[in-house]
Design an enzyme around this catalytic site. Sequence first.
Site, PDB file in Angstrom:
ATOM      1  N   HIS A 121       0.982  -1.369  -0.083  1.00  0.00           N
ATOM      2  CA  HIS A 121      -0.061   0.003  -0.113  1.00  0.00           C
ATOM      3  C   HIS A 121       0.873   1.043  -0.050  1.00  0.00           C
ATOM      4  CE1 HIS A 121       0.735  -1.378   4.117  1.00  0.00           C
ATOM      5  NE2 HIS A 121       1.306  -0.215   4.500  1.00  0.00           N
ATOM      6  N   ARG A 217      13.103  -5.401   3.985  1.00  0.00           N
ATOM      7  CA  ARG A 217      11.761  -6.361   4.718  1.00  0.00           C
ATOM      8  C   ARG A 217      10.693  -5.964   3.829  1.00  0.00           C
ATOM      9  NH1 ARG A 217       7.668  -4.104   7.933  1.00  0.00           N
ATOM     10  NH2 ARG A 217       7.071  -5.575   9.640  1.00  0.00           N
ATOM     11  N   ASP A 219       7.248  -5.705   3.764  1.00  0.00           N
ATOM     12  CA  ASP A 219       5.784  -5.334   4.651  1.00  0.00           C
ATOM     13  C   ASP A 219       4.889  -5.906   4.111  1.00  0.00           C
ATOM     14  OD1 ASP A 219       5.052  -3.511   7.123  1.00  0.00           O
ATOM     15  OD2 ASP A 219       3.606  -2.776   5.359  1.00  0.00           O
ATOM     16  N   GLU A 261       7.533 -10.015   5.838  1.00  0.00           N
ATOM     17  CA  GLU A 261       6.714  -9.941   7.031  1.00  0.00           C
ATOM     18  C   GLU A 261       5.590 -10.473   6.720  1.00  0.00           C
ATOM     19  OE1 GLU A 261       4.069  -6.976   9.639  1.00  0.00           O
ATOM     20  OE2 GLU A 261       4.111  -6.869   7.755  1.00  0.00           O
TER      21      GLU A 261
HETATM   22  C1  NOJ Z   1       3.195  -3.810   9.306  1.00  0.00           C
HETATM   23  C2  NOJ Z   1       3.950  -2.933   9.964  1.00  0.00           C
HETATM   24  O1  NOJ Z   1       4.839  -3.690  10.974  1.00  0.00           O
HETATM   25  C3  NOJ Z   1       2.986  -1.948  11.005  1.00  0.00           C
HETATM   26  O2  NOJ Z   1       3.704  -1.083  11.734  1.00  0.00           O
HETATM   27  C4  NOJ Z   1       2.287  -1.193   9.850  1.00  0.00           C
HETATM   28  O3  NOJ Z   1       1.108  -0.634  10.771  1.00  0.00           O
HETATM   29  C5  NOJ Z   1       1.386  -2.145   8.894  1.00  0.00           C
HETATM   30  N1  NOJ Z   1       2.682  -3.170   8.295  1.00  0.00           N
HETATM   31  C6  NOJ Z   1       0.601  -1.346   7.930  1.00  0.00           C
HETATM   32  O4  NOJ Z   1       1.771  -0.731   7.051  1.00  0.00           O
END
Ligand code: NOJ
Length: 820
Positions: A121, A217, A219, A261
């Site tokens: 996003h 990383r 996300d 992640e």
């Molecule tokens: C994962 C991140 O670790 C978190 O901090 C974040 O709010 C969400 N992704 C959405 O971007």
Amino acid sequence: MDDLLSRSASQAAAATAADDLLWYKDAVIYQLHVKSYFDANNDGIGDFAGLTAKLDYIAELGVNTLWLLPFYPSPRLDDGYDISEYRAVHPDYGTLADAKRFIAAAHARGLRVITELVINHTSDQHGWFQRARHGKPGSVYRDFYVWSDDDNRYSGTRIIFVDTERSNWTWDPEAKAYFWHRFYSHQPDLNFDNPRVFKAVLAVMRFWLDLGVDGLRLDAVPYLVEREGTHNENLPETHEILRQMRGYLDTKYPGRVLLAEANQWPEDTKDYFGTGDECHMAFHFPLMPRMYMAIAREDRFPITDIMRQTPDIPSNCQWAIFLRNHDELTLEMVTDSERDYLWETYAADRRARLNLGIRRRLTPLLERDRRRFELMNSLLLSMPGTPVLYYGDEIGMGDNLHLGDRDGVRTPMQWSPDRNGGFSRADPAALVLPAIMDSLYGFDAINVESQARDPHSILSWVRRMLGVRRQHRAFGRGGLRFIYPKNRKILAYLRDYEDETILCVANVSRTPQAVELDLSNMEGRVPIELTAGSVFPPIGQLTYLLTLAPYGFYWFLLASEAQWPAWEVHTPAPEPLPEYETLVIRDSIAHALTGAVGGRIERDALPVYLAKRRWFSEKGESADTISFACAPALPGADRETLLAEVEVRHRAAASHWFIPLTITWEDEPTFAMASQLALARARKARRVGLLTDAFATPHFAHGVMRALSERRELPTPQGVIRFLPEDGLADHLPTAGAEVKWLSVEQSNSSLIVGDAAMLKILRRLNEGIHPESEMTRYLTGKSFAHTAPLLGEVVRASEDGKPTTFAIIQGFVRNQDDA
Ligand code: NOJ
Ligand code: CA
């Protein structure tokens, strides 16, 4: 031959290079937020210049990789995970040039850098989204995001931020359509069905890799692609995108890594490794809450259970494990009842709950219990995977539940007791987030400066443990084998890599525990405790018994004999010194020996002492009694020297052994053998020393020679000891202080050479009767045999009925004479 050599050299070089590509397996990652780390320009916000200034601290901590939370331009409504521009640095944190300088400075210290690639996003402020909402449906930019005329599509999709979001769709009045978002409604999801999006993402990736970052990383990576009728997580299309990214990375940037992640169950997360062709690393989310569960329930099961459910991963892949991070401690990967239990235990204060998790830092979660802190970190550093430490946890920082969202665990790093914890010189009101100031966790109490000075601080402990972990690749690369002792409060596992096996044992309970480990397949190995190098008893066929303090843990290297020489850091200690009695001397040794300590020396020390002497041919343990039969003083000696005779009784039989005794004082020149042969400590007022075998001191040799030349006689209850010189003695008398060379102390008898002139041999076992050796020597000396060492004298005791017992034989010294 040359060819062979150079081939093997190049093979070795290739192996090293290939090994180096796996650097992430040996990594320890330190996660931080630029904005909260250190503010170099004192505007209240941490920046790249500040972080660069703190790189020495990070390197000294002992981690080798940094993971930076998002530092890109952003409205910061999701603390930077809402990116409005991918290829720039948020002006609050500095410039792109600052970021470059930081990367170079990190590399110069051997630190690698992982940054965020947030591609699921963007922020709704991103140029792409602004163009999309203004663009016509079907236009190039509109298609960068996921739109719908209604909010019913993909209805099987869960909501992640349950505390704030009601739907994954939000109406955009400008576009007159709903846009799709898995997180906040200001974070529209990119549309990976659009190849242009993928191209744009690759360009972002290239940009940062060209700048030198070592890893990305990824996300929120499970949510890249949506398909009707699914729950829109982990879709095959998402994996296809990752495979393409990886292919690109491998061709252009070998050695750089992708870290996924994916907050998923192990069987689903495993897919993010593909067949070694997707991500190099992925976080192990389900393990983390189970470590907390294990100590709450005082049962290893949550950990062993989830690790057994964890599938093997391709050999070029690695788990990333953690105790805490910048988010809430997520409880998505536990059952509902487990979540309730963890909430009750760790977040009784409801303000600590957020979404499906707990927004607290490590130390408050563990209620500042140092033992639990050490235990949890010992698990973090020894379970399979690359550990990730969250900044501030290395000093035990606290959190602030009064701040919104997850800001409470993202407060400024506490460097010193100065204003704002040394983070910034700005007005406290101007700080990006307030520093922690409460009495338990405030920067007065908890800060780097004080802890760096304190060898017992949490910080010093963490540094030491990271130092220990660095010595052993098995932690990062080894396999995992659990041992299942009956006591379930004990978690025990082996980590093996190549020829190294490490045994980790942890007590997950608040009470002391004993455990019997079945290590019989390791028989003969010696456990060496890794933090201090203590050598434990070797492993045998029986179960191995260990006791552990509350929340105690051990890391042992199970050393095979072959590994001992390689074990340089902690060479196993030679036999430890016995715990000696101290013989207190007021006038003479002889008198002191008649007291209580003398009795204990006879009873406790002598049996052990004799058993270790090679000249002692009997089994001391089977003796009924061992005692000093007599201890007359060597006449004319320059210090008190007792010609002690030890009687060993077994049933009706008795044997007698000769141990001359004297004291070597601590403030005198030392004789190595004298301390090895000590029997007890001795103290006379302030002076301390060792009661030892006088034979090991030069005084004894000179004393005997003097007594011999003076033809001394010494009455004892057992008869008179006579020092009997022969004619030749006068030619062989050593000068005072002449050098003494010991030939053997531990043979059946003990001999030495004094002044290169005479050889003194003392007989250890005392037998009545004419000694055959002195008789033979006397005979040969009488016949003037050229190559015989002449007899110079004897020390003999004559009993009342005239039977002789030889204590010592003295001969002239002839070079090349054998060691008798
Ligand atoms: C994962 C991140 O670790 C978190 O901090 C974040 O709010 C969400 N992704 C959405 O971007
Ligand atoms: Ca700043």
